[in-house]
Design an enzyme around this catalytic site. Sequence first.
Site, PDB file in Angstrom:
ATOM      1  N   GLN A  23       0.894  -1.245   0.018  1.00  0.00           N
ATOM      2  CA  GLN A  23      -0.218   0.073   0.158  1.00  0.00           C
ATOM      3  C   GLN A  23       0.608   1.518  -0.527  1.00  0.00           C
ATOM      4  OE1 GLN A  23      -3.295   0.282  -0.526  1.00  0.00           O
ATOM      5  NE2 GLN A  23      -4.228  -1.157   0.585  1.00  0.00           N
ATOM      6  N   SER A  24       0.408   2.289  -0.842  1.00  0.00           N
ATOM      7  CA  SER A  24       1.706   3.240  -0.655  1.00  0.00           C
ATOM      8  C   SER A  24       1.759   4.094   0.027  1.00  0.00           C
ATOM      9  CB  SER A  24       1.471   3.586  -1.968  1.00  0.00           C
ATOM     10  OG  SER A  24      -0.125   4.832  -1.439  1.00  0.00           O
TER      11      SER A  24
END
Length: 691
Positions: A23-24
């Site tokens: 997940q960024s």
Amino acid sequence: MTNASTRVTAHHLSRNAYLYVRQSTLRQVVENGESTQRQYNLADRAVAHGWRQEQVITIDCDLGQSAAGTADRQGFQELVKEVGLGHAGIVLGLEVSRLARNSSDWHRLLEICALSSTLILDEDGVYDPSCFNDRLLLGLKGTMSEAELHVLRARLRGGILNKAKRGELCQKLPIGYVRDGSSKVVFDPDGEIRERVQHLFDTFARLGSAAATAKEFQRARLDFPARLNRRGGLVELVWNPLTAIRTLQILHNPIYSGAYVYGRYGERPGPTGTKRRVVLPRSEWLVTLPGSHPGYITWDEYLRNQETIRKNGLAYGVDRRTLTPREGPALLQGILLCGKCGQRMWVHYDGRKEGKVPIYECRSAHSQGASEVCQRMHGKAIDEAMGQLLLGELTPEAIELCLAVQEQVRERAGDDDRQLKLRVQRAEYEANLSRSRYLQVDPSNRLVADSLEADWNEKLRALRVAQEDRKQGASKSPRRIETEQRAELLGLPDGFAALWADPSTAHQTKKRLVRLLVDDVTLVRGEDILVQVRLKGGAERSFRLPVPLCAFELRRTPAEVVRLVDELLGSHTRLGVVAELRARGVRTGAGDEFTSESVQHLIQAYGLKPYRVRLVDQGMLSRAQAAARLGVSVSTAQDLHRSGQLTGIVADDKGTWMYDAGDVERLTEARSEAKNALKASIVRSRTSAAV
Ligand SMILES: [Zn+2]
């Protein structure tokens, strides 16, 4: 392509399945748990295709890392390594975009997968990168994903920029500003904060240097406010000593000039793909809207301050025209140019008994590798001549300017006092607050009452310190130039001369006075020193001065003293000479009393002959020589000396005796006569005995 059964072979199944989860941002990790969960669920898909549960390896160390570059993504690098080594039968990722948002990373991974015949699985199915059609599709997906990221960013940035262009984008406000109810930027309601920020700008305007401003604050014991964001949205006001860096930050911030600015900072990609934040030049700022809120200074003042800071910075660069006056006594510091090469000349100080003597020096040739400096000279005579010149140049307008400088000094003291007064008021307010808090608490609640009492005491102590500081500050403030004094100064250049000659006038003040009248001064050292002065308004003056003596010349012993020492050495040992010189009150070139060492120094420096050498030249004999002439041992010669038969003189301070050759001759003869007489008497007595 989705026909997984034809793609997954026993060969693939013999190797591991790698599940890459990402997940960024950390916020996404927390808030977008669903997506993370879906990514983990992909593992079941691998199992469905025939991999055993324990063969599925999850790489999730990149959670919270952006996919825009690989530099920081250890997990992705790990994945590429495993694929490259042929450990991976299949790579699982929810979307291609989860694997890489950067096309080059993605294509690299595809290439490696194709070479090591590793499959790729996303939510849509299984792909074989070694197969052209699949690779084409995966490549497209990667390109789309990168484009998606780009569009998203552009949209976001476009929105931000539009808002910023209208000056409506809320940015974090520095100290001295707050937002009112309708989120308009207004001055801080706290008067003390406002005053202190204003004081910083005023001090800088007067002193022209951020470091000097910070020093001035420290000297006057003025702290600078800051608002710290604490947890839970609490904001705490703290007062810290002002540093030069903080001063620069405030001076550089255009918000204080009332301007709304967006895009002062930009990003430059570094070699590893990470981005660095850089300050952009003013011409590249995206939005600059002067006058969008009240300012502590005007936009013009802001620009002027930036120019001053830039010039100060150039003090360390190549082109240095005028520099801020510093504390040292060298009057022309910062406005001197070398007449030979056009570069700025430096000042350094030579410590002397009579105080620091400035030496002006051009080091430009030296700094470019030459062994000599371009030119160097003593500044004392030049400074004095400059003072004389200025006294001659003084017009009433010039004096008016000088008085303005004095007035500034006095106002500054007043300013300090106002600041200190505000500090006392704040301390009083806080002490009163603590007192009322203490009075309100139920006395039976011992714990609370005790801590409140301690707090009250602390506040009272702070109040006393503030009051004390104010009292001290008031006693130090310089006295005002009285009206009659003003008139006196305005009327007579002599009055100015008195101010100039007054030893209590600070060097910095004098230098500022010089700068009010002089643009720059050029020096050329030749047969004599040519001083060219450019006065404000374009007029020029020039004069010549004899080359001042350099340091060692100034310390050189006068020739007549050397002659005297030479004369005295004809009849005295070194200590004798010293006693004689002291008795006559003669001193060395540096102004000291003579010592044995300094006389020795003169003997060596001027090749003078010491007393002993002169005695040798006169034919005097050493004890050993005298003993040899006498035909006796040295100890016998000593005995002869002690018994008074041989007289000598002390030739040096170690007590070496020298003997007159004639004396020795006479004694030799006397001794041989005595010997002969003795012999004769013996012969006589023998013969008489024989008879
Ligand atoms: Zn030069």
